[in-house]
Design an enzyme around this catalytic site. Structure first.
Site, PDB file in Angstrom:
ATOM      1  N   ASP A 170      45.731  46.392  37.186  1.00  0.00           N
ATOM      2  CA  ASP A 170      44.792  45.276  36.843  1.00  0.00           C
ATOM      3  C   ASP A 170      43.799  45.500  36.220  1.00  0.00           C
ATOM      4  O   ASP A 170      43.191  46.791  36.483  1.00  0.00           O
ATOM      5  CB  ASP A 170      44.878  44.362  37.876  1.00  0.00           C
ATOM      6  CG  ASP A 170      43.751  43.025  37.521  1.00  0.00           C
ATOM      7  OD1 ASP A 170      44.063  42.569  36.759  1.00  0.00           O
ATOM      8  OD2 ASP A 170      42.885  42.995  38.374  1.00  0.00           O
ATOM      9  N   ASP A 176      40.424  43.467  35.027  1.00  0.00           N
ATOM     10  CA  ASP A 176      38.712  42.816  35.557  1.00  0.00           C
ATOM     11  C   ASP A 176      39.014  42.668  37.093  1.00  0.00           C
ATOM     12  O   ASP A 176      39.997  42.481  37.714  1.00  0.00           O
ATOM     13  CB  ASP A 176      38.753  41.488  34.984  1.00  0.00           C
ATOM     14  CG  ASP A 176      38.757  41.424  33.375  1.00  0.00           C
ATOM     15  OD1 ASP A 176      37.481  41.683  33.113  1.00  0.00           O
ATOM     16  OD2 ASP A 176      39.659  41.339  32.566  1.00  0.00           O
ATOM     17  N   ASP A 221      43.136  42.523  41.985  1.00  0.00           N
ATOM     18  CA  ASP A 221      42.211  41.747  42.848  1.00  0.00           C
ATOM     19  C   ASP A 221      42.525  40.297  42.951  1.00  0.00           C
ATOM     20  O   ASP A 221      41.640  39.417  43.376  1.00  0.00           O
ATOM     21  CB  ASP A 221      40.611  42.169  42.355  1.00  0.00           C
ATOM     22  CG  ASP A 221      40.600  41.246  40.821  1.00  0.00           C
ATOM     23  OD1 ASP A 221      41.320  41.570  40.072  1.00  0.00           O
ATOM     24  OD2 ASP A 221      39.455  40.663  40.659  1.00  0.00           O
TER      25      ASP A 221
HETATM   26  O1  LIG Z   1      44.420  40.309  34.821  1.00  0.00           O
HETATM   27  P1  LIG Z   1      42.936  40.646  34.891  1.00  0.00           P
HETATM   28  O2  LIG Z   1      42.553  41.826  33.861  1.00  0.00           O
HETATM   29  O3  LIG Z   1      42.172  40.700  36.206  1.00  0.00           O
HETATM   30  O4  LIG Z   1      42.178  39.403  33.927  1.00  0.00           O
HETATM   31  C1  LIG Z   1      42.125  38.196  34.530  1.00  0.00           C
HETATM   32  C2  LIG Z   1      40.858  37.526  33.853  1.00  0.00           C
HETATM   33  O5  LIG Z   1      39.669  38.417  33.859  1.00  0.00           O
HETATM   34  C3  LIG Z   1      38.611  38.203  33.039  1.00  0.00           C
HETATM   35  O6  LIG Z   1      37.928  37.083  33.724  1.00  0.00           O
HETATM   36  C4  LIG Z   1      37.273  37.560  34.883  1.00  0.00           C
HETATM   37  O7  LIG Z   1      36.416  38.756  34.672  1.00  0.00           O
HETATM   38  C5  LIG Z   1      35.379  38.272  33.875  1.00  0.00           C
HETATM   39  C6  LIG Z   1      34.416  39.549  33.341  1.00  0.00           C
HETATM   40  O8  LIG Z   1      34.135  40.360  34.815  1.00  0.00           O
HETATM   41  C7  LIG Z   1      34.469  37.244  34.735  1.00  0.00           C
HETATM   42  O9  LIG Z   1      33.473  36.803  33.608  1.00  0.00           O
HETATM   43  C8  LIG Z   1      35.487  36.200  34.759  1.00  0.00           C
HETATM   44  O10 LIG Z   1      34.748  34.940  35.726  1.00  0.00           O
HETATM   45  C9  LIG Z   1      36.643  36.368  35.531  1.00  0.00           C
HETATM   46  O11 LIG Z   1      37.492  35.613  35.761  1.00  0.00           O
HETATM   47  C10 LIG Z   1      39.134  37.803  31.478  1.00  0.00           C
HETATM   48  O12 LIG Z   1      37.850  37.256  30.936  1.00  0.00           O
HETATM   49  C11 LIG Z   1      40.095  36.657  31.797  1.00  0.00           C
HETATM   50  O13 LIG Z   1      40.560  36.334  30.388  1.00  0.00           O
HETATM   51  C12 LIG Z   1      41.334  37.149  32.285  1.00  0.00           C
HETATM   52  O14 LIG Z   1      42.307  36.136  32.478  1.00  0.00           O
END
Ligand SMILES: O=P(O)(O)OC[C@H]1O[C@H](O[C@H]2O[C@H](CO)[C@@H](O)[C@H](O)[C@H]2O)[C@H](O)[C@@H](O)[C@@H]1O
Length: 354
Positions: free
Chosen positions: A105, A107, A299
């Site tokens: 994954d 983020d 995560d």
């Molecule tokens: O599947 P992932 O790669 O984990 O993506 C899930 C979402 O991640 C991002 O949002 C998350 O991370 C951001 C940066 O650290 C944070 O600001 C936010 O609060 C988190 O939810 C991304 O911006 C989303 O589009 C993804 O869906």
């Protein structure tokens, strides 16, 4: 303060309960196998065109489970989901003789969570660790982000990328010893029929959420993210109501929640779990293949779909990145991205000593 309460305020969710942690490689017969879309990418696309169930996998209106930390016993949770670093040698022993396939994954796994989604850049050290892993094992990034965006963060052409929560899959554009000659032809976009509607909802949501300071809408191509990390807590409910009122007009879309984010996506039976299965099949490892050892590290709640697939396959391991106890189908845990990096480095070193 207990060991875990310090982290609870961020995005703690349900306390661990009822999900037992098996040893790596064991068949998880006690875990209820999820009903999954079968028949690959094309059939899912057909299902996508017919999708009409708006509430199928959404969340109850007004529920904010991430705001309700429950105090599970941390040590008990760690016993069920031991550290993948501490148990590294036993993981390696179980994988012996099998082809490891790595799923990562983005983020919260390869980068720490930050306020501005556009600033979630990956460190050079993490890039080196991922590059090293990809030299030895087929490696895929599986993200909720738009595929191009996550590629621009990771910048490694030898990887597989599954963006939009697995709804946009593409093979490596650079040859490596794990990619077949035509690897770049691997492509799966089961929700392509939804592109116009996602664009329309993006524009509507951007306008409707504009009066709420801090709210942002991210266009992830086949899905949308409405971020509320920078919204005052008193406004969270109003934001959710806005989003729900827009979605009422779109019964083919559904709402799920991630880490301080509302995710809008097509109501099709396709998630990160399907992406994992699709990629394993593309690599020549069908469901019943015992020679493969997939490792999925993530995560977020959307990663649970992939953990569940691994459980139902009875192969490989899921590793949850979390500092707090969470209900999870993963067998192991790592506390934060720096531990993920260490785990990846250890894997590389283990190959070098082979
Ligand atoms: O599947 P992932 O790669 O984990 O993506 C899930 C979402 O991640 C991002 O949002 C998350 O991370 C951001 C940066 O650290 C944070 O600001 C936010 O609060 C988190 O939810 C991304 O911006 C989303 O589009 C993804 O869906």
């Amino acid at each position: 303060m207990t060991k875990h309460t310090a982290f609870a305020a961020d995005d703690a969710i349900t306390a661990a309960a009822g999900v037992t942690s098996p040893q790596p490689g064991r068949r998880f017969t006690s875990y209820p196998p999820p009903t999954r879309a079968r028949g690959g990418c094309r059939l899912a696309a057909a299902a996508a065109r017919q999708a009409t169930d708006p509430g199928a996998a959404g969340v109850a209106a007004g529920s904010w489970p991430e705001l309700v930390p429950r105090h599970a016993d941390f040590d008990d949770w760690m016993e069920k989901h031991p550290s993948a670093l501490a148990e590294f040698e036993s993981v390696l022993a179980t994988a012996k003789g099998k082809q490891i396939v790595m799923f990562l994954d983005y983020d919260g796994t390869l980068t720490p969570i930050v306020k501005d989604p556009d600033s979630a850049v990956m460190s050079e050290e993490m890039r080196d660790a991922v590059r090293g892993v990809a030299e030895h094992f087929p490696t895929a990034i599986v993200s909720g982000r738009c595929r191009d965006k996550v590629f621009n963060f990771v910048k490694l052409a030898e990887l597989y990328y599954a963006g939009s929560h697995g709804m946009d899959i593409k093979g490596p554009t650079a040859q490596s010893k794990h990619t077949k000659a035509k690897a770049e032809a691997v492509l799966c976009q089961p929700a392509s029929a939804f592109l116009p509607v996602i664009d329309e909802v993006y524009r509507t949501l951007t306008a409707r959420t504009a009066p709420i300071p801090g709210a942002t809408v991210e266009n992830n191509k086949f899905c949308l993210s409405v971020h509320f990390r920078c919204v005052q807590e008193e406004k969270w409910r109003a934001l959710e109501e806005q989003v729900r009122s827009v979605l009422k007009e779109y019964p083919d879309l559904r709402l799920t929640k991630g880490r301080k984010v509302l995710e809008i996506r097509p109501s099709i039976e396709w998630d990160k779990g399907n992406a994992l299965q699709f990629l394993l099949e593309s690599l020549g490892f069908a469901d019943s293949n015992d020679n493969v050892f997939p490792i999925y590290i993530g995560d977020d709640r959307t990663d649970e779909d992939a953990f569940k697939v691994l459980r139902s396959m009875g192969q490989g391991i899921g590793i949850l990145v979390s500092k707090i106890p969470k209900e999870t189908a993963a067998s192991y845990s790592l506390r934060e991205p720096s531990e993920v990096k260490e785990f990846l480095r250890k894997l590389v070193r283990s190959k070098q000593r082979d």
